[in-house]
Design a protein around this motif. Sequence first.
Motif, short mmCIF file in Angstrom:
data_model
loop_
_atom_site.label_atom_id
_atom_site.label_comp_id
_atom_site.label_asym_id
_atom_site.label_seq_id
_atom_site.Cartn_x
_atom_site.Cartn_y
_atom_site.Cartn_z
N LEU A 155 0.83 -1.20 0.00
CA LEU A 155 0.00 0.00 0.00
C LEU A 155 0.87 1.26 0.00
CD1 LEU A 155 -2.84 -1.09 2.46
CD2 LEU A 155 -2.77 -1.23 -0.04
N GLU A 156 1.99 1.21 0.71
CA GLU A 156 2.93 2.33 0.67
C GLU A 156 3.50 2.49 -0.73
OE1 GLU A 156 5.40 3.88 4.36
OE2 GLU A 156 5.83 1.78 3.93
N TYR A 157 3.82 1.37 -1.38
CA TYR A 157 4.33 1.40 -2.76
C TYR A 157 3.32 2.07 -3.68
CZ TYR A 157 5.78 -0.51 -7.31
OH TYR A 157 6.15 -0.66 -8.62
N LEU A 158 2.06 1.72 -3.48
CA LEU A 158 1.00 2.31 -4.30
C LEU A 158 0.85 3.80 -3.99
CD1 LEU A 158 -1.28 1.75 -6.35
CD2 LEU A 158 -2.75 1.14 -4.42
N GLY A 159 1.12 4.17 -2.76
CA GLY A 159 1.06 5.58 -2.38
C GLY A 159 -0.12 5.95 -1.51
N TYR A 512 -1.55 3.91 -11.65
CA TYR A 512 -2.18 4.37 -10.41
C TYR A 512 -1.12 4.89 -9.45
CZ TYR A 512 -7.19 3.35 -10.58
OH TYR A 512 -8.54 3.39 -10.84
N LYS A 513 -0.02 4.15 -9.33
CA LYS A 513 1.05 4.57 -8.45
C LYS A 513 1.55 5.96 -8.83
CE LYS A 513 5.87 3.55 -7.33
NZ LYS A 513 7.05 2.74 -7.70
N LYS A 514 1.78 6.19 -10.11
CA LYS A 514 2.28 7.47 -10.57
C LYS A 514 1.28 8.59 -10.29
CE LYS A 514 4.70 7.73 -14.38
NZ LYS A 514 5.14 7.81 -15.81
N LEU A 515 0.01 8.34 -10.57
CA LEU A 515 -1.02 9.36 -10.34
C LEU A 515 -1.12 9.74 -8.86
CD1 LEU A 515 -4.08 8.39 -12.57
CD2 LEU A 515 -2.56 10.36 -12.84
N ILE A 516 -1.11 8.72 -7.99
CA ILE A 516 -1.24 8.99 -6.56
C ILE A 516 -0.06 9.79 -6.05
CG2 ILE A 516 -1.30 7.91 -4.28
CD1 ILE A 516 -2.94 5.61 -5.60
N ASN A 582 4.81 12.56 -17.79
CA ASN A 582 6.00 11.98 -18.40
C ASN A 582 7.28 12.74 -18.05
OD1 ASN A 582 4.78 9.79 -20.02
ND2 ASN A 582 3.70 11.51 -20.99
N ASN A 583 7.13 13.78 -17.22
CA ASN A 583 8.28 14.54 -16.72
C ASN A 583 9.12 15.11 -17.86
OD1 ASN A 583 9.86 15.64 -14.69
ND2 ASN A 583 11.24 13.88 -14.62
N SER A 584 8.46 15.90 -18.73
CA SER A 584 9.19 16.47 -19.87
C SER A 584 8.54 17.78 -20.31
CB SER A 584 9.18 15.48 -21.04
OG SER A 584 7.86 15.24 -21.48
N VAL A 585 9.35 18.63 -20.93
CA VAL A 585 8.84 19.85 -21.54
C VAL A 585 8.33 19.48 -22.93
CG1 VAL A 585 9.42 22.16 -22.38
CG2 VAL A 585 10.47 21.27 -20.28
N ILE A 586 7.17 20.03 -23.32
CA ILE A 586 6.61 19.65 -24.61
C ILE A 586 6.48 20.85 -25.53
CG2 ILE A 586 5.34 17.72 -23.60
CD1 ILE A 586 2.80 19.40 -23.87
N GLU A 587 6.39 20.54 -26.83
CA GLU A 587 6.17 21.57 -27.83
C GLU A 587 4.69 21.93 -27.87
OE1 GLU A 587 8.65 22.97 -29.35
OE2 GLU A 587 10.10 21.63 -28.41
#
Length: 604
Positions: A155-159, A512-516, A582-587
């Motif tokens: 659950l901690e891993y999930l966030g 889900y992990k990333k969003l949380i 995605n942790n990036s600058v976009i055009e």
Amino acid sequence: MKNIFIVISILFTFSIYGCNNVEKLENNVIICEEQEIINLKITKITEDSAKITFETAKESIPYINGQKISEIPLKKHYYYVTNLIEGKENILNLVVDNITKEVSITTKEKGIDYSKNSIYLDNRVFYQIFVRAFADSDGDGIGDFNGITENLDYLEYLGVNGIWLMPINKSKNYHGYDVTNYYELDPSYGTMDDFKKLLAEAEKRDIKIVIDMVLNHCGMRHEYFRTARRGEDSPYRDWFSWSNEKKGLGWEENGADGKYYYAAFWSEMPDFNFNNPLIVSEVKNIMDYWLEIGVDGFRFDAVKHLFEENHEKNKQFWYEMRKSVKNSNENAIMVAENWMESAFVAQYFEEFDMNFNFDLGTMIINTINNGFDCSLVETMKLNYGEFKKYNENFIDAPFITNHDQKRVMSEFLVAKNKMYLERSMKQMKQASVILMTMGGVPFVYYGEEIGQTGKKPDENIREPFDWYKNKDGKYMTSWMKKSTVKEINTIENDGISVEEQKGIDGSLLEHYKKLIHLRKTESLMGNYNINKIDFNNKKLYSYSKDGENSKIIVILNLDKKENIEIDLNEKFQNKKIFDIYNNSVIENKITINSLGFMLLKIKD
């Protein structure tokens, strides 16, 4: 016999008269020993109520101001005295075996702000667990407390940093909503020591645990009801509602005496009669008990049904419950289930920290399934405004589906083949993006994060949590082997398991992990300032979450076949745009794939 006078002042100074032996004066509690009354304590003193506990030398039925405080003779007693005069001395007559003692309580001036929400709710995501199905630690096929404790790392891993445990009290049926003892745990889930260990380990990780509190009704095998149904002279008779005739739906025949009792949900779950102050007092004591054990709060079941015919009376009852809970623990969490439209739910933000938002889940599913705007943003703006009328600091509790509804994956999955499974996983990602960018405290139903499926009957919505691709291994439960309903959704090698998704880039679990985790770092995702963005394309659904100097932009491509190109410069000229997912600058020009999404951040 001398009278006993106990005076408790606002400043917590004490005067005692007529007590031959004062054992303790500790933590603002007087313990006084006399022949008839032993260990008299007055606690939980508020501006208009107090809890009185004491023991009697023999089994008795005491009275306070002429009101019985128990229905059957007991040696240990507790009672909540209400409607006291704020900040004043209140003289109560306590009668035990025809001997009257006077108790004087000087109430507090109003101190606790009952409209204040729990300070522990900021930046939390809750995870709903059906204990029986989640993780089996001892190999008996039944999920248990130790199984959860041993998987807190997951659950901690999930966030997630909050857990809602579905009913854990002793009961007859698998679901637990027919409680047979409010002070005992379901023995198949473990011991009290096991439960306390779970609470302690969760606390170390700053994971708050709320438990289901089922107050509208109990199980028909509860001693309260078993005693009540024996006849009109039963001491618990008035704890339930009775009739000489069947008045309509919900009225069930008692049996030999030909009377009828009321059970709104099921004949085996009789409703309590909360017009009786004794059951009200008992409920407060039950909540005190679990707060003292260490739970962080409660999810209250079937909130609107306690006084279904009298809405104002229902709200007053819950206000009393709020006072009782918050006086035990000012930061205790109270979340309400009101399965109603948002205009009705709004009123209960006066009594609860959070209310589940059933309308939102339906709108999320409809928007993605239909492939066009279902007025989600406009509706949520209206709802937030309505909620704010009742509580300036309201906290919404958004979710997609729960234990009573078809699982969200099954709302999208037409057939369980590779093509439809891949498409439905994309739709699940879109649904979770909306969920995690709504205001409040989101709730995730166990298995949702890996795409578990399930339709009615209820048992199939509550199938074992899928830890492994082969349905076999440590912690896998098999509770449905004893069920009359066949387990049909937990399938081997279908891509829906923790083993098949954990650490796999692009999986639903990792999404889900990333969003949380994003929600915790990007505070705008959880605010209530939401505004629609129109890109002049019906298949693009977009909105912003606005702050003072920046905003989060959510864009969904609802088209099931076509990719869509967007020129962001048309809406956000000369702005630096960052893709936070995605942790990036976009055009300025981007392409969103079919059933894809983007989470962007723009600073002014």
